[in-house]
Write a protein that holds these residues in place. Structure first.
Motif, PDB file in Angstrom:
ATOM      1  N   GLY A  12       0.805  -1.218   0.000  1.00 28.31           N
ATOM      2  CA  GLY A  12       0.000   0.000   0.000  1.00 28.31           C
ATOM      3  C   GLY A  12       0.839   1.270   0.000  1.00 28.31           C
ATOM      4  N   PRO A  13       0.213   2.389  -0.375  1.00 27.66           N
ATOM      5  CA  PRO A  13       0.936   3.652  -0.514  1.00 27.66           C
ATOM      6  C   PRO A  13       1.455   4.240   0.802  1.00 27.66           C
ATOM      7  N   SER A  14       0.987   3.741   1.940  1.00 24.42           N
ATOM      8  CA  SER A  14       1.446   4.313   3.219  1.00 24.42           C
ATOM      9  C   SER A  14       2.613   3.526   3.834  1.00 24.42           C
ATOM     10  N   HIS A  15       3.168   2.578   3.112  1.00 25.65           N
ATOM     11  CA  HIS A  15       4.291   1.751   3.628  1.00 25.65           C
ATOM     12  C   HIS A  15       5.367   2.626   4.302  1.00 25.65           C
ATOM     13  N   ASN A  16       5.648   2.309   5.571  1.00 26.82           N
ATOM     14  CA  ASN A  16       6.594   3.165   6.324  1.00 26.82           C
ATOM     15  C   ASN A  16       7.269   2.352   7.420  1.00 26.82           C
ATOM     16  N   LYS A  33      13.669   4.863   9.648  1.00 23.71           N
ATOM     17  CA  LYS A  33      14.235   4.909   8.298  1.00 23.71           C
ATOM     18  C   LYS A  33      13.202   5.512   7.327  1.00 23.71           C
ATOM     19  N   VAL A  34      13.691   6.160   6.275  1.00 19.40           N
ATOM     20  CA  VAL A  34      12.769   6.696   5.257  1.00 19.40           C
ATOM     21  C   VAL A  34      12.364   5.532   4.344  1.00 19.40           C
ATOM     22  N   SER A  35      11.050   5.351   4.182  1.00 18.24           N
ATOM     23  CA  SER A  35      10.580   4.239   3.340  1.00 18.24           C
ATOM     24  C   SER A  35      10.398   4.698   1.900  1.00 18.24           C
ATOM     25  N   HIS A 388       8.653   8.568  -1.173  1.00 20.43           N
ATOM     26  CA  HIS A 388       9.287   8.370   0.132  1.00 20.43           C
ATOM     27  C   HIS A 388       8.340   8.780   1.248  1.00 20.43           C
ATOM     28  N   ILE A 389       8.481   8.112   2.390  1.00 16.73           N
ATOM     29  CA  ILE A 389       7.776   8.556   3.601  1.00 16.73           C
ATOM     30  C   ILE A 389       8.760   8.498   4.770  1.00 16.73           C
ATOM     31  N   ALA A 390       8.936   9.636   5.423  1.00 18.59           N
ATOM     32  CA  ALA A 390       9.705   9.672   6.673  1.00 18.59           C
ATOM     33  C   ALA A 390       8.690   9.597   7.812  1.00 18.59           C
ATOM     34  N   VAL A 391       9.113   9.148   8.973  1.00 20.06           N
ATOM     35  CA  VAL A 391       8.157   8.970  10.067  1.00 20.06           C
ATOM     36  C   VAL A 391       7.416  10.296  10.384  1.00 20.06           C
ATOM     37  N   GLU A 392       8.114  11.438  10.261  1.00 18.13           N
ATOM     38  CA  GLU A 392       7.450  12.728  10.516  1.00 18.13           C
ATOM     39  C   GLU A 392       6.311  12.976   9.537  1.00 18.13           C
TER      40      GLU A 392
END
Ligand code: SUG
Length: 421
Positions: A12-16, A33-35, A388-392
């Motif tokens: 899914g698009p929210s993979h983090n 980690k940045v996903s 990319h997704i960073a935790v923030e």
């Protein structure tokens, strides 16, 4: 004709990497980690395409709607108001690991001659405990043909059920009656348990009853405490079965001699391929995900392992594999895939798929893969999945909206408008 079909969860698009899975060492180590959700989904799709090209039947499940606002509402909050941990729990793309979607008993094993699927409740981990609702909806659509399938709601809490990841089937051929092995863990009652045992025996027993399995062809085996403590949060991290072959680490089970004896009595033609700890340590087995390979039967009848790149990068593991293939062992081929994004959350090739033995013609065709359909999914992912997704970023309303829209667009693309909402 009934055949084994691997249904992979589309990432899914929210993979983090929010580090939500205690006892899953990769999830904990990669916290923060940045996903790369787009790359993650493309890696999974490339594996599906390769398996199709190998002549294997391939299906898929759609990602779930994230953030899960229905779940947050049940908790009296919203994605805007939730604290960071709860919000992360509502945003996980963990339904990609389809081996945890359900436990499947093929028609050849059940009393009523139908294939039974029980959705896993996943109650142990908060971020996974809300997957079952959407999983149930998808399975009810995909396997709606009641002449061939029975889809069951999860067994009730508090009995933890993590689905096919703790279930193995041994048989002469996929469509002949098999021995179903349910592997459970026990959290020690004294001393500090490092990690929770996520599969409870009570849940496994319930699933076996619900599916109408014959007690004479059902086995319950306890996972070794050592394996759980070393990071084998599911049995499929240390063992995998396909047809007559059980491929396992020496330290996977609490009482391996008793288990092997029981299996040999029930299926004399079984081939047990045991990897000794002296050649591959539990730690190496777990970082490489050697046993989280897909053990499949190719159209030629030969067995092959579909492995993650980490297996080739772990010297002890690759040495063992090369020696096995060079020798006379039952596994004849090794296929290696880059699944780094999923692996960094503790999900290997086998985690990403749910095996169903059925005639593909009895399944809703919208869930069945073809090269052309994979092209369309890839194009949509390349266009709409976040890079990319960073935790923030999990606090960003723009990200929430992008995730909802990307998933809805995929549902529409596949003609599954009823899941798009
Ligand atoms: O449940 N990881 C999954 C990995 C599941 C692997 N499945 C099998 N072994 N069949 C889990 O631990 C990490 C998610 C996070 O940290 O956000 C996670 O849920």
């Amino acid at each position: 004709m009934r055949t084994e079909i691997n249904f992979d969860g589309i990432v899914g698009p929210s993979h983090n990497y929010a580090g939500l899975s205690l006892g899953n060492l990769a999830s904990t180590r990669n916290f923060g980690k940045v996903s790369a959700p787009r790359a993650a989904a493309l890696q999974g799709l490339a594996k599906m395409r390769a398996n199709l090209e190998r002549g294997l039947a391939q299906g898929f499940f759609l990602p779930q709607r994230r953030p899960d606002e229905v779940w947050l509402h049940q908790l009296g909050t919203t994605v805007e108001a939730a604290d960071a941990v709860l919000r992360a729990n509502s945003l996980s793309a963990s339904s990609m690991w389809a081996a945890n979607a359900a436990t499947v008993s093929p028609a050849a094993d059940t009393a009523d001659g139908r294939c039974h699927l029980t959705v896993a409740n996943l109650v142990t981990m908060p971020h996974r405990s809300h997957e079952w609702r959407e999983t149930l909806v998808q399975l009810q659509i995909a396997f709606a043909n009641e002449a061939h399938f029975a889809v069951h709601a999860p067994v009730p809490a508090p009995f933890g059920d993590e689905g096919a990841a703790n279930h193995m089937r041994l048989c002469a051929g996929h469509d002949t009656p098999g021995i179903e092995v349910f592997v459970y863990g026990v959290t020690p009652s004294t001393g500090a348990a490092p990690y929770p045992a996520r599969q409870h025996r009570e849940a496994s027993e319930a699933v076996a009853r619900i599916h109408g399995l014959s007690p004479t062809r059902t086995v319950f085996a306890r996972q070794s405490d050592e394996a759980i403590a070393a990071g084998a949060f599911h049995n499929d991290v240390v063992a995998v079965a396909n047809e007559r072959v059980l491929f396992t680490h020496e330290l996977a089970f609490a009482d391996r001699d008793a288990l092997y004896a029981e299996l040999r009595a029930k299926l004399p033609e079984i081939e047990i391929v045991e990897v000794p700890a002296s050649e591959v340590s539990l730690a190496d087995a777990i970082t490489s995900y050697l046993f989280n390979a897909q053990l499949v039967t190719l159209p030629s009848g030969e067995a092959a392992l579909v492995l993650p790149g980490e297996a080739r990068e772990t010297p002890s593991v690759w040495r063992w594999l090369e020696a096995h293939v060079a020798g006379n062992g039952p596994i004849r081929h090794l296929f290696v895939h880059d699944l780094r994004e999923s692996m960094a959350n503790g999900g290997g090739p086998a985690c990403l798929r749910l095996r169903v033995v059925a005639d593909p013609a009895t399944i809703d065709p919208r869930f069945i893969a073809s090269p052309e359909k994979l092209d369309r999914i890839e194009a949509l992912v390349a266009r709409l999945w976040p890079e990319h997704i960073a935790v923030e970023d999990l606090a960003s309303p723009a990200l929430w909206a992008a995730c909802v829209e990307a998933r809805s667009a995929l549902c529409r693309e596949l003609g599954l408008e009823e899941l798009a909402g």
